[in-house]
Motif scaffolding. Structure first.
Motif, PDB file in Angstrom:
ATOM      1  N   ILE A   1      -4.944  -4.159   5.692  1.00 57.74           N
ATOM      2  CA  ILE A   1      -4.304  -2.769   5.526  1.00 57.74           C
ATOM      3  C   ILE A   1      -3.527  -2.736   4.319  1.00 57.74           C
ATOM      4  CG2 ILE A   1      -4.669  -2.199   7.834  1.00 57.74           C
ATOM      5  CD1 ILE A   1      -1.731  -2.419   8.115  1.00 57.74           C
TER       6      ILE A   1
ATOM      7  N   GLN B   1      -3.121   0.551   2.000  1.00 53.25           N
ATOM      8  CA  GLN B   1      -1.891   1.236   1.603  1.00 53.25           C
ATOM      9  C   GLN B   1      -1.872   1.346   0.240  1.00 53.25           C
ATOM     10  OE1 GLN B   1       0.989  -1.032   4.851  1.00 53.25           O
ATOM     11  NE2 GLN B   1       1.859   0.533   3.774  1.00 53.25           N
TER      12      GLN B   1
ATOM     13  N   ILE C   1      -1.211   3.332   7.159  1.00 47.26           N
ATOM     14  CA  ILE C   1      -2.291   3.998   6.364  1.00 47.26           C
ATOM     15  C   ILE C   1      -2.506   5.319   6.384  1.00 47.26           C
ATOM     16  CG2 ILE C   1      -3.372   1.549   6.886  1.00 47.26           C
ATOM     17  CD1 ILE C   1      -5.555   2.566   8.507  1.00 47.26           C
TER      18      ILE C   1
END
Length: 581
Positions: free
Chosen positions: A298, A302, A356
Motif C-alpha cells: 500500500i 500512498q 490509501i
C-alpha cells in the motif's frame, strides 16, 4: 554547485559506489530517440507480443518452462508454479523453497482478483526476552535467529488447489530434471552468488551444498543440485505435507536444534498461508491493486495518491519537479509504512482504508514544498486515521488468467542456514522485526514480520490491464509507482517504462531494526540517465544525491493487448526474458 556523494549504509552493501565521477556518470544518457527506428529513448529492446500466452521471469529457462506448461494444457498458475520451482534452483540468490510467496491472480471466470499471503511466522519457542537477554538491538541478518517458517510451498499448493489444472508432479518435473542434469549459471546470478559466498559459508550446510570447492559457480558453468531434486520429488509425491509434516520438516527441526536455532518441526507443521482481499486506489483512471499488510504494497498506493495532485506530464520525465515530488511523496508514505504496517493478526487496528484514501493523500500533500526537501517525515497520528532480495514473475494464459507472483529468501541467499541433504537455504525474513516492546512490528512468537515483497496488478474499467512487479527491498513500492507514472503520465510503452532510469530514495524511517527516525532527509540514488542540470537543482533544493550501482530492482510485466493477446516486457538489469506463443 558540486554534487555530494553520501556514504552508503551498511544494510545497502550491495549498492556499491561507482568509480566514475558523479558529474560524468549523470551526463551519460542511455540510447537517444534519434538513434533508433522506434524512437524510444529508454527501451533496450522492443516489447514482446504474442496471441495466446505470455511469461516474463528473471531467467530465460524458467520463462520457457512456464510456456511449456501452458502449451501442455496447464493454467497460468501451473506455469507460475513450474517456473518458480525452477527459479529456486537457477536463481538461489533471490528465492527458493526456504522463502515466502505472495501472489495476485486474475480469474477470467469470476472476473475477480484473488490475493494470497504466503508469509511464514516466527518460531513459537523464541521470545523478545531472549533477544534482550543476548543484548541485541537488532536481529542479526544471518544464522539461525532471523529464520521464519517458509511459506512458498504452501503457497504453491493453495494456488494450485484453486486454479491449477495439471498434476503438481508435472509442474515440478522440469525443476527436478534441471536440478539433476544441471544448467549453466547466468551472469547477474553468478555475480550475486559470488558476493554471497564469503558471508554465508560459515553457516552449516551452505558451503557443502551451494559452492563448488568453496567458491560460487561462474558465469556459464554448469550447476547441479541433487539434494534439491530429492526435496522436490518428495513434495511432488507427498504434497505440501511432505514439506511441512514429513521427513523434510523433521530434518529441519533437528538441524536448527543442533545449530542454536529455534525453528521446530511443530512450527513447520502449524504453518498456513491465507487468501486475502487485494486493496486498490485509482490513479488517473487506472485501478492499482496491492496486497494489504503485513506487506508494504500500500506504500505504492500512498505514493501515487499524493502524486496524483501534480501535473507530472507537463513537468516531463527526468525534470527536477518529477524527481523532487516523487522523493517527497515517498518519504511521507514510508513514514506511515514504518508506523502502521504490520501483521494484522497482532495489529488489528491497522488503518489501511484511511491510509490509501484520497482525503488522506490531500492532507499529506500539503506537507510538500516545491523548493525544499522534507528533512523529517512524521507518520499519521491515530486521530488522523480514526475509522483501518527476491524474484518477480508474471504469467498469462490463453483463457485470460493472469498471475502476478513474487517470492524471496530475503537478503539474496537468505540466512545461510541450509539443512543437510535438502538443497535449499532458509530465509532470514525475521530480521525485519523490531526488538522494541510496543512497536507494531515488535518481535513476538508465531508472528509474521513486516514484509517487503509485493506483487501488483492494474485494472481499467473493471478489466485486466497490467500484471507487474519490481523486486528489490524498499525499492519495490517506489518501483511500482515509477512504472505506472512512466506509462500513464509520460506515455512510455511497457519495455521503455521498465528500462527508464530509476529513482530510489533511501534513509526513511524503517519498520525494522531499531526503527531510527529520519532526520536528515535521507539520500537520493539516481540511476544513470538523469541530466546534470536536474541533479544540480535537486542539490540546490536540499537533496543529498549519490550514484549507487545496483539497488534499482528487477521488473517483469505483462499487459493485455487491446487488439488481442498480450504484451510482455522483461527487466534489462537482470538475466530475464519475456516470451510468448
Amino acid at each position: 554547485m558540486p554534487v555530494s556523494i553520501s556514504a552508503l549504509r551498511p544494510r545497502r552493501a550491495a549498492a556499491l559506489l561507482a568509480p566514475l565521477a558523479l558529474a560524468c556518470a549523470f551526463a551519460l544518457a542511455p540510447a537517444h530517440a534519434a538513434d533508433r527506428i522506434g524512437g524510444k529513448t529508454f527501451a533496450t529492446r522492443s516489447e514482446v507480443y504474442a496471441p495466446h500466452a505470455m511469461a516474463a521471469t528473471s531467467h530465460p529457462l524458467t520463462t520457457q518452462i512456464a510456456l511449456d506448461a501452458m502449451k501442455a494444457g496447464g493454467s497460468a498458475v501451473d506455469a507460475a508454479i513450474a517456473a518458480n520451482a525452477a527459479l529456486g534452483l537457477m536463481e538461489p540468490t533471490g528465492n527458493g523453497v526456504g522463502g515466502d510467496l505472495f501472489a495476485i491472480v486474475w480469474d477470467p471466470k469470476t472476473k475477480k482478483l484473488y490475493g494470497y499471503n504466503g508469509s511464514g511466522r516466527s518460531p513459537r519457542s523464541l521470545s523478545l526476552a531472549e533477544f534482550q537477554k543476548r543484548g541485541l538491538k537488532e536481529i542479526p541478518p544471518h544464522g539461525p535467529l532471523p529464520v521464519t517458517v517458509p511459506g512458498a510451498v504452501d503457497g504453491w499448493f493453495a494456488l494450485h488447489e484453486r486454479f491449477g489444472r495439471k498434476p503438481m508432479a508435472e509442474n515440478l518435473a522440469p525443476a527436478i530434471r534441471y536440478a539433476r542434469e544441471g544448467h549453466p549459471v547466468h551472469e547477474v546470478i553468478a555475480y550475486y552468488w559470488n558476493a554471497s559466498v564469503p558471508r554465508l559459508s560459515k553457516w552449516p550446510g551452505f558451503k557443502e551444498q551451494f559452492t563448488i570447492d568453496g567458491r560460487a559457480p561462474r558465469t556459464g558453468e554448469m550447476w547441479k543440485n541433487p539434494n534439491l531434486a530429492h526435496t522436490l520429488e518428495q513434495i511432488a509425491q507427498g504434497g505440501r505435507d511432505a514439506f511441512y509434516k514429513g521427513a523434510i520438516a523433521r530434518t529441519v527441526g533437528a538441524y536448527f536444534k543442533a545449530n542454536g536455532g529455534y525453528l521446530s518441526y511443530e512450527d513447520m507443521a502449524a504453518h498456513h498461508g491465507e487468501w486475502v482481499e487485494p486493496v486498490s486506489s485509482n490513479y488517473r483512471g487506472y485501478d492499482v491493486w496491492e496486497l494489504p499488510p503485513n506487506g508494504q504494497g500500500i506504500a505504492a498506493l500512498q505514493i501515487l495518491n499524493i502524486l496524483e495532485g501534480y501535473d507530472l506530464k507537463s513537468h516531463g520525465f527526468g525534470s527536477v519537479e518529477h524527481v523532487h515530488l516523487f522523493a517527497e511523496a515517498k518519504k511521507l508514505a514510508f513514514a506511515d509504512r514504518a508506523r502502521w504496517y504490520a501483521d494484522p493478526a497482532f495489529e488489528q487496528s491497522s488503518p489501511v482504508a484511511k491510509l490509501i484514501s484520497k482525503d488522506y493523500a490531500a492532507q499529506r500533500r500539503k506537507l510538500i514544498s516545491l523548493d525544499k526537501v522534507l528533512k523529517e517525515a512524521q507518520p499519521a497520528t491515530p486521530a488522523q486515521l480514526d475509522q483501518g532480495d527476491t524474484i518477480y514473475m508474471t504469467v498469462a494464459d490463453a483463457d485470460g488468467m493472469m498471475v502476478s507472483l513474487i517470492q524471496s529468501n530475503y537478503r539474496g541467499m537468505g540466512s545461510g542456514m541450509a539443512p543437510p541433504g535438502l538443497g535449499f537455504i532458509f530465509q532470514d525474513r525475521g530480521e525485519q522485526f523490531v526488538l522494541k516492546e510496543g512497536h507494531p512490528n515488535s518481535f513476538a512468537p508465531g508472528k509474521r514480520p513486516f514484509h517487503t515483497i509485493i506483487p501488483a496488478f492494474v485494472t481499467k474499467d473493471g478489466k485486466p490491464w497490467l500484471s507487474f512487479g519490481v523486486m528489490g527491498g524498499a525499492m519495490q513500492p517506489q518501483g511500482h509507482a515509477q512504472i505506472l507514472i512512466n506509462m500513464i503520465d509520460f506515455g512510455m510503452n511497457l519495455q521503455e517504462a521498465g528500462d527508464a532510469p530509476r529513482i530510489q530514495h533511501d534513509g526513511s524511517t524503517e519498520p525494522a531494526g531499531q526503527a531510527v527516525a529520519m532526520s536528515d532527509g535521507g539520500e537520493l540514488d539516481l540511476e544513470t540517465g538523469f541530466s546534470y542540470e536536474t541533479v544540480r537543482e535537486l542539490v540546490r533544493r536540499g537533496h543529498s544525491v549519490r550514484f549507487a550501482l545496483g539497488p534499482y530492482g528487477g521488473y517483469q510485466a505483462i499487459m493485455v493487448n487491446p487488439n488481442g493477446g498480450y504484451v510482455g516486457a522483461s527487466e534489462s538489469r537482470k538475466d530475464g526474458q519475456a516470451a510468448g506463443y
